[in-house]
Motif scaffolding. Structure first.
Motif, PDB file in Angstrom:
ATOM      1  N   VAL A 196      11.584  -5.215   9.675  1.00  0.00           N
ATOM      2  CA  VAL A 196      10.915  -5.400   8.313  1.00  0.00           C
ATOM      3  C   VAL A 196      11.896  -5.941   7.481  1.00  0.00           C
ATOM      4  N   ALA A 200       0.849  -1.250   0.088  1.00  0.00           N
ATOM      5  CA  ALA A 200       0.196  -0.022  -0.022  1.00  0.00           C
ATOM      6  C   ALA A 200       1.012   1.167   0.019  1.00  0.00           C
ATOM      7  N   PRO A 201       0.235   2.356  -0.244  1.00  0.00           N
ATOM      8  CA  PRO A 201       0.936   3.629  -0.246  1.00  0.00           C
ATOM      9  C   PRO A 201       1.695   3.711   1.324  1.00  0.00           C
ATOM     10  N   GLY A 202       2.649   4.219   1.334  1.00  0.00           N
ATOM     11  CA  GLY A 202       3.255   4.259   2.814  1.00  0.00           C
ATOM     12  C   GLY A 202       3.644   2.970   3.455  1.00  0.00           C
ATOM     13  N   ALA A 203       3.724   1.834   2.725  1.00  0.00           N
ATOM     14  CA  ALA A 203       3.943   0.612   3.309  1.00  0.00           C
ATOM     15  C   ALA A 203       5.184   0.457   3.745  1.00  0.00           C
ATOM     16  N   PHE A 216      -3.057  14.307 -11.604  1.00  0.00           N
ATOM     17  CA  PHE A 216      -3.385  12.881 -11.055  1.00  0.00           C
ATOM     18  C   PHE A 216      -2.624  12.617  -9.628  1.00  0.00           C
ATOM     19  N   ARG A 252       8.070  12.116 -10.357  1.00  0.00           N
ATOM     20  CA  ARG A 252       8.587  13.205  -9.618  1.00  0.00           C
ATOM     21  C   ARG A 252       9.512  13.966 -10.412  1.00  0.00           C
ATOM     22  N   GLY A 275       5.798  -3.130  12.595  1.00  0.00           N
ATOM     23  CA  GLY A 275       7.122  -3.321  13.139  1.00  0.00           C
ATOM     24  C   GLY A 275       8.084  -2.258  12.406  1.00  0.00           C
ATOM     25  N   ASP A 292       0.603  15.242  -1.895  1.00  0.00           N
ATOM     26  CA  ASP A 292      -0.224  13.971  -1.554  1.00  0.00           C
ATOM     27  C   ASP A 292      -0.266  13.233  -0.440  1.00  0.00           C
ATOM     28  N   SER A 313       8.462   4.065  -9.827  1.00  0.00           N
ATOM     29  CA  SER A 313       7.688   4.842 -10.795  1.00  0.00           C
ATOM     30  C   SER A 313       7.070   6.197 -10.037  1.00  0.00           C
ATOM     31  N   THR A 332       9.600   8.441  13.487  1.00  0.00           N
ATOM     32  CA  THR A 332      10.407   7.324  13.445  1.00  0.00           C
ATOM     33  C   THR A 332      11.774   7.604  12.632  1.00  0.00           C
ATOM     34  N   VAL A 379      14.179  10.523   2.621  1.00  0.00           N
ATOM     35  CA  VAL A 379      12.961  10.571   3.259  1.00  0.00           C
ATOM     36  C   VAL A 379      13.237  10.480   4.611  1.00  0.00           C
ATOM     37  N   ALA A 385       4.786  -6.250   7.362  1.00  0.00           N
ATOM     38  CA  ALA A 385       5.774  -5.039   7.257  1.00  0.00           C
ATOM     39  C   ALA A 385       5.088  -4.275   8.243  1.00  0.00           C
ATOM     40  N   ILE A 428       2.286   5.018 -18.050  1.00  0.00           N
ATOM     41  CA  ILE A 428       3.213   4.431 -17.103  1.00  0.00           C
ATOM     42  C   ILE A 428       3.749   3.249 -17.873  1.00  0.00           C
TER      43      ILE A 428
END
Ligand code: AP5
Length: 215
Positions: free
Chosen positions: A203, A8-11, A52, A36, A198, A161, A31, A140, A135, A196, A64
Protein backbone atom coordinates in the motif's frame (compact mmCIF):
# COMPACT_ATOMS: atom_id res chain seq x y z
CA UNK A 1 1.79 19.70 1.14
CA UNK A 2 -1.52 19.63 2.97
CA UNK A 3 -3.09 16.18 2.69
CA UNK A 4 -6.27 14.56 3.98
CA UNK A 5 -6.10 10.78 4.42
CA UNK A 6 -9.53 9.14 4.32
CA UNK A 7 -10.42 5.52 5.05
CA UNK A 8 -12.50 3.25 7.24
CA UNK A 9 -11.48 2.46 10.82
CA UNK A 10 -8.49 0.13 10.58
CA UNK A 11 -7.88 0.90 6.89
CA UNK A 12 -4.25 1.63 7.74
CA UNK A 13 -4.36 5.43 7.95
CA UNK A 14 -2.01 5.65 10.94
CA UNK A 15 0.35 3.08 9.39
CA UNK A 16 0.59 4.95 6.06
CA UNK A 17 0.89 8.32 7.83
CA UNK A 18 4.11 7.13 9.47
CA UNK A 19 5.60 6.35 6.06
CA UNK A 20 4.36 9.69 4.65
CA UNK A 21 5.81 11.66 7.55
CA UNK A 22 9.19 9.90 7.25
CA UNK A 23 9.43 10.50 3.51
CA UNK A 24 7.95 13.97 3.04
CA UNK A 25 8.64 15.55 6.43
CA UNK A 26 5.01 16.44 7.09
CA UNK A 27 3.37 16.81 10.50
CA UNK A 28 1.00 13.93 11.36
CA UNK A 29 -2.25 15.23 12.88
CA UNK A 30 -4.41 12.29 13.96
CA UNK A 31 -7.68 13.33 15.62
CA UNK A 32 -7.88 9.93 17.36
CA UNK A 33 -4.33 10.26 18.77
CA UNK A 34 -4.98 13.84 19.89
CA UNK A 35 -8.22 12.76 21.64
CA UNK A 36 -6.39 9.86 23.33
CA UNK A 37 -3.71 12.30 24.47
CA UNK A 38 -6.39 14.52 26.04
CA UNK A 39 -7.81 11.45 27.77
CA UNK A 40 -4.49 10.36 29.20
CA UNK A 41 -3.82 13.93 30.40
CA UNK A 42 -7.30 14.04 31.99
CA UNK A 43 -8.36 17.26 30.27
CA UNK A 44 -11.99 18.39 30.14
CA UNK A 45 -12.03 17.66 26.41
CA UNK A 46 -10.70 14.15 27.04
CA UNK A 47 -13.39 13.45 29.64
CA UNK A 48 -16.08 14.69 27.28
CA UNK A 49 -14.79 12.47 24.45
CA UNK A 50 -14.36 9.27 26.50
CA UNK A 51 -17.85 7.76 26.35
CA UNK A 52 -18.25 8.54 22.64
CA UNK A 53 -14.92 6.92 21.79
CA UNK A 54 -15.38 3.79 23.90
CA UNK A 55 -18.78 3.09 22.37
CA UNK A 56 -17.54 3.70 18.81
CA UNK A 57 -19.62 6.86 18.34
CA UNK A 58 -18.25 10.05 16.83
CA UNK A 59 -17.31 12.88 19.17
CA UNK A 60 -19.55 15.93 18.46
CA UNK A 61 -18.51 17.96 15.41
CA UNK A 62 -18.08 21.31 17.20
CA UNK A 63 -15.64 19.85 19.73
CA UNK A 64 -13.58 18.20 16.99
CA UNK A 65 -13.55 21.17 14.63
CA UNK A 66 -12.28 23.55 17.34
CA UNK A 67 -9.66 21.04 18.50
CA UNK A 68 -8.29 20.33 15.01
CA UNK A 69 -8.33 23.94 13.74
CA UNK A 70 -6.30 24.82 16.82
CA UNK A 71 -3.77 22.03 16.07
CA UNK A 72 -3.55 23.04 12.40
CA UNK A 73 -2.99 26.69 13.27
CA UNK A 74 0.13 25.63 15.20
CA UNK A 75 1.50 23.36 12.43
CA UNK A 76 4.86 24.31 10.90
CA UNK A 77 4.98 25.72 7.35
CA UNK A 78 6.18 22.43 5.78
CA UNK A 79 2.64 21.01 5.73
CA UNK A 80 0.70 18.22 7.37
CA UNK A 81 -1.29 15.07 6.83
CA UNK A 82 -4.71 14.86 8.49
CA UNK A 83 -5.66 11.37 9.73
CA UNK A 84 -9.22 10.75 10.99
CA UNK A 85 -10.30 14.35 10.43
CA UNK A 86 -12.52 15.44 8.83
CA UNK A 87 -14.96 12.61 9.42
CA UNK A 88 -18.29 14.26 8.58
CA UNK A 89 -19.36 16.71 5.89
CA UNK A 90 -19.88 19.33 8.62
CA UNK A 91 -16.26 18.88 9.77
CA UNK A 92 -15.00 19.13 6.17
CA UNK A 93 -16.97 22.34 5.63
CA UNK A 94 -15.57 23.75 8.90
CA UNK A 95 -12.05 22.87 7.78
CA UNK A 96 -12.55 24.43 4.33
CA UNK A 97 -13.87 27.62 5.87
CA UNK A 98 -10.85 27.94 8.17
CA UNK A 99 -8.29 27.13 5.44
CA UNK A 100 -9.84 29.06 2.56
CA UNK A 101 -9.76 32.23 4.68
CA UNK A 102 -5.96 31.85 4.80
CA UNK A 103 -5.52 30.74 1.18
CA UNK A 104 -4.16 27.40 2.42
CA UNK A 105 -6.51 24.80 0.92
CA UNK A 106 -5.99 21.04 0.90
CA UNK A 107 -3.66 19.89 -1.92
CA UNK A 108 -4.72 16.24 -2.12
CA UNK A 109 -7.18 13.81 -0.60
CA UNK A 110 -6.00 10.20 -0.45
CA UNK A 111 -8.76 7.66 0.07
CA UNK A 112 -7.69 4.21 1.35
CA UNK A 113 -10.17 1.63 0.14
CA UNK A 114 -10.15 -1.75 1.96
CA UNK A 115 -12.49 -4.75 2.11
CA UNK A 116 -14.57 -4.77 5.30
CA UNK A 117 -13.37 -8.28 6.21
CA UNK A 118 -9.73 -7.11 6.15
CA UNK A 119 -10.60 -4.06 8.21
CA UNK A 120 -12.13 -6.19 10.97
CA UNK A 121 -9.04 -8.46 11.02
CA UNK A 122 -6.72 -5.45 11.17
CA UNK A 123 -8.61 -3.75 14.01
CA UNK A 124 -9.28 -6.74 16.23
CA UNK A 125 -5.65 -7.89 15.87
CA UNK A 126 -4.16 -4.47 16.66
CA UNK A 127 -2.21 -4.09 19.90
CA UNK A 128 -0.71 -0.84 21.16
CA UNK A 129 1.93 0.18 23.66
CA UNK A 130 0.23 2.14 26.47
CA UNK A 131 3.47 4.07 27.04
CA UNK A 132 4.72 5.15 23.60
CA UNK A 133 1.56 4.38 21.52
CA UNK A 134 3.52 2.19 19.05
CA UNK A 135 1.15 0.06 16.98
CA UNK A 136 1.53 -3.72 16.42
CA UNK A 137 -0.62 -6.49 15.01
CA UNK A 138 -0.90 -10.05 16.32
CA UNK A 139 -0.33 -11.48 12.81
CA UNK A 140 1.14 -8.87 10.49
CA UNK A 141 3.31 -6.76 12.78
CA UNK A 142 4.46 -8.82 15.74
CA UNK A 143 6.82 -7.47 18.42
CA UNK A 144 10.14 -9.31 18.88
CA UNK A 145 8.95 -10.71 22.24
CA UNK A 146 5.33 -11.85 22.40
CA UNK A 147 3.03 -8.98 23.52
CA UNK A 148 5.90 -6.73 24.67
CA UNK A 149 6.75 -3.35 23.10
CA UNK A 150 10.11 -3.46 21.24
CA UNK A 151 10.87 0.14 22.23
CA UNK A 152 10.26 0.24 25.98
CA UNK A 153 9.51 -3.30 27.19
CA UNK A 154 5.95 -2.45 28.30
CA UNK A 155 3.14 -5.02 27.93
CA UNK A 156 0.91 -4.30 24.92
CA UNK A 157 -2.83 -3.67 25.28
CA UNK A 158 -5.90 -3.65 23.06
CA UNK A 159 -7.68 -0.32 22.53
CA UNK A 160 -11.09 -0.40 24.31
CA UNK A 161 -12.80 0.40 20.97
CA UNK A 162 -11.00 -2.39 19.06
CA UNK A 163 -13.31 -5.22 20.17
CA UNK A 164 -15.43 -7.00 17.52
CA UNK A 165 -18.60 -5.53 19.07
CA UNK A 166 -17.48 -1.87 18.98
CA UNK A 167 -15.94 -2.30 15.52
CA UNK A 168 -19.44 -2.97 14.15
CA UNK A 169 -20.63 0.42 15.45
CA UNK A 170 -17.53 2.19 14.14
CA UNK A 171 -17.99 0.70 10.67
CA UNK A 172 -21.66 1.61 10.63
CA UNK A 173 -20.80 5.19 11.61
CA UNK A 174 -18.11 5.26 8.94
CA UNK A 175 -20.53 4.10 6.22
CA UNK A 176 -23.23 6.57 7.26
CA UNK A 177 -21.25 9.65 8.23
CA UNK A 178 -17.74 9.48 6.75
CA UNK A 179 -18.04 7.66 3.40
CA UNK A 180 -20.13 10.58 1.96
CA UNK A 181 -17.02 12.75 2.39
CA UNK A 182 -15.44 11.12 -0.67
CA UNK A 183 -18.11 12.67 -2.90
CA UNK A 184 -17.88 15.97 -0.99
CA UNK A 185 -14.17 16.15 -1.79
CA UNK A 186 -14.54 14.84 -5.37
CA UNK A 187 -16.63 17.93 -6.14
CA UNK A 188 -13.91 20.26 -4.76
CA UNK A 189 -10.44 18.67 -4.64
CA UNK A 190 -8.15 16.12 -6.26
CA UNK A 191 -9.15 12.78 -4.72
CA UNK A 192 -6.90 9.72 -5.21
CA UNK A 193 -8.59 6.37 -4.55
CA UNK A 194 -6.06 3.77 -3.45
CA UNK A 195 -6.56 0.03 -3.18
CA UNK A 196 -5.43 -0.48 0.43
CA UNK A 197 -5.76 -4.27 0.42
CA UNK A 198 -2.45 -6.15 0.57
CA UNK A 199 0.54 -5.63 2.83
CA UNK A 200 1.42 -2.29 4.40
CA UNK A 201 4.52 -2.14 2.14
CA UNK A 202 2.45 -2.73 -0.99
CA UNK A 203 0.00 0.00 0.00
CA UNK A 204 2.91 2.33 0.79
CA UNK A 205 4.19 1.92 -2.79
CA UNK A 206 0.78 2.94 -4.15
CA UNK A 207 0.55 5.96 -1.82
CA UNK A 208 4.04 7.16 -2.74
CA UNK A 209 3.16 6.71 -6.43
CA UNK A 210 0.46 9.35 -5.91
CA UNK A 211 2.36 11.71 -3.61
CA UNK A 212 5.81 11.72 -5.29
CA UNK A 213 4.71 13.87 -8.24
CA UNK A 214 3.01 16.33 -5.85
CA UNK A 215 6.00 16.73 -3.51
P1 AP5 B 1 -9.26 6.93 15.40
O1 AP5 B 1 -8.17 6.67 16.32
O2 AP5 B 1 -9.11 7.95 14.32
O3 AP5 B 1 -9.69 5.53 14.80
P2 AP5 B 1 -10.11 5.10 13.31
O4 AP5 B 1 -10.33 6.12 12.27
O5 AP5 B 1 -11.23 4.22 13.58
O6 AP5 B 1 -8.83 4.53 12.76
P3 AP5 B 1 -7.92 3.52 13.46
O7 AP5 B 1 -6.90 4.23 14.32
O8 AP5 B 1 -8.73 2.46 14.12
O9 AP5 B 1 -7.24 2.80 12.21
P4 AP5 B 1 -6.15 3.22 11.15
O10 AP5 B 1 -6.82 3.40 9.82
O11 AP5 B 1 -5.26 4.34 11.62
O12 AP5 B 1 -5.36 1.85 11.11
P5 AP5 B 1 -3.88 1.46 11.59
O13 AP5 B 1 -2.87 2.04 10.66
O14 AP5 B 1 -3.69 1.66 13.06
O15 AP5 B 1 -10.61 7.35 16.19
C1 AP5 B 1 -10.99 6.68 17.37
C2 AP5 B 1 -12.28 7.33 17.90
O16 AP5 B 1 -12.02 8.74 18.21
C3 AP5 B 1 -13.47 7.39 16.92
O17 AP5 B 1 -14.23 6.18 16.94
C4 AP5 B 1 -14.25 8.58 17.48
O18 AP5 B 1 -14.97 8.24 18.65
C5 AP5 B 1 -13.14 9.55 17.89
N1 AP5 B 1 -12.76 10.45 16.76
C6 AP5 B 1 -11.55 10.52 16.15
N2 AP5 B 1 -11.58 11.45 15.18
C7 AP5 B 1 -12.84 11.98 15.16
C8 AP5 B 1 -13.49 12.94 14.36
N3 AP5 B 1 -12.84 13.58 13.35
N4 AP5 B 1 -14.79 13.21 14.60
C9 AP5 B 1 -15.46 12.59 15.62
N5 AP5 B 1 -14.90 11.65 16.41
C10 AP5 B 1 -13.60 11.35 16.19
O19 AP5 B 1 -3.94 -0.12 11.29
C11 AP5 B 1 -4.78 -0.97 12.02
C12 AP5 B 1 -4.04 -2.30 12.29
O20 AP5 B 1 -3.83 -2.96 11.04
C13 AP5 B 1 -2.65 -2.14 12.92
O21 AP5 B 1 -2.43 -3.19 13.82
C14 AP5 B 1 -1.68 -2.23 11.73
O22 AP5 B 1 -0.44 -2.76 12.10
C15 AP5 B 1 -2.45 -3.16 10.80
N6 AP5 B 1 -2.26 -2.83 9.38
C16 AP5 B 1 -2.22 -1.59 8.83
N7 AP5 B 1 -2.07 -1.68 7.50
C17 AP5 B 1 -2.02 -3.01 7.20
C18 AP5 B 1 -1.88 -3.74 5.98
N8 AP5 B 1 -1.78 -3.14 4.78
N9 AP5 B 1 -1.88 -5.09 6.06
C19 AP5 B 1 -2.00 -5.73 7.25
N10 AP5 B 1 -2.11 -5.10 8.43
C20 AP5 B 1 -2.14 -3.75 8.40
Amino acid sequence: MRIVLLGAPGAGKGTQCKYIVDKYGLLHLSSGDILRRHRSEGTQLGEKAQSFMDSGALVPDDVIIDMMIDEISRAPKGGYVLDGFPRTVKQAAGLDEALDGKGQGIDAVVNLDVDEEAVVRRITGRRICPKCAAVYHVETLKPKVDNICDKDGVELVQRPDDTAEVVKTRLQNYNEQTAPLVDYYKSRNSVYDIDANGSAEEVKGRVFGILDPLA
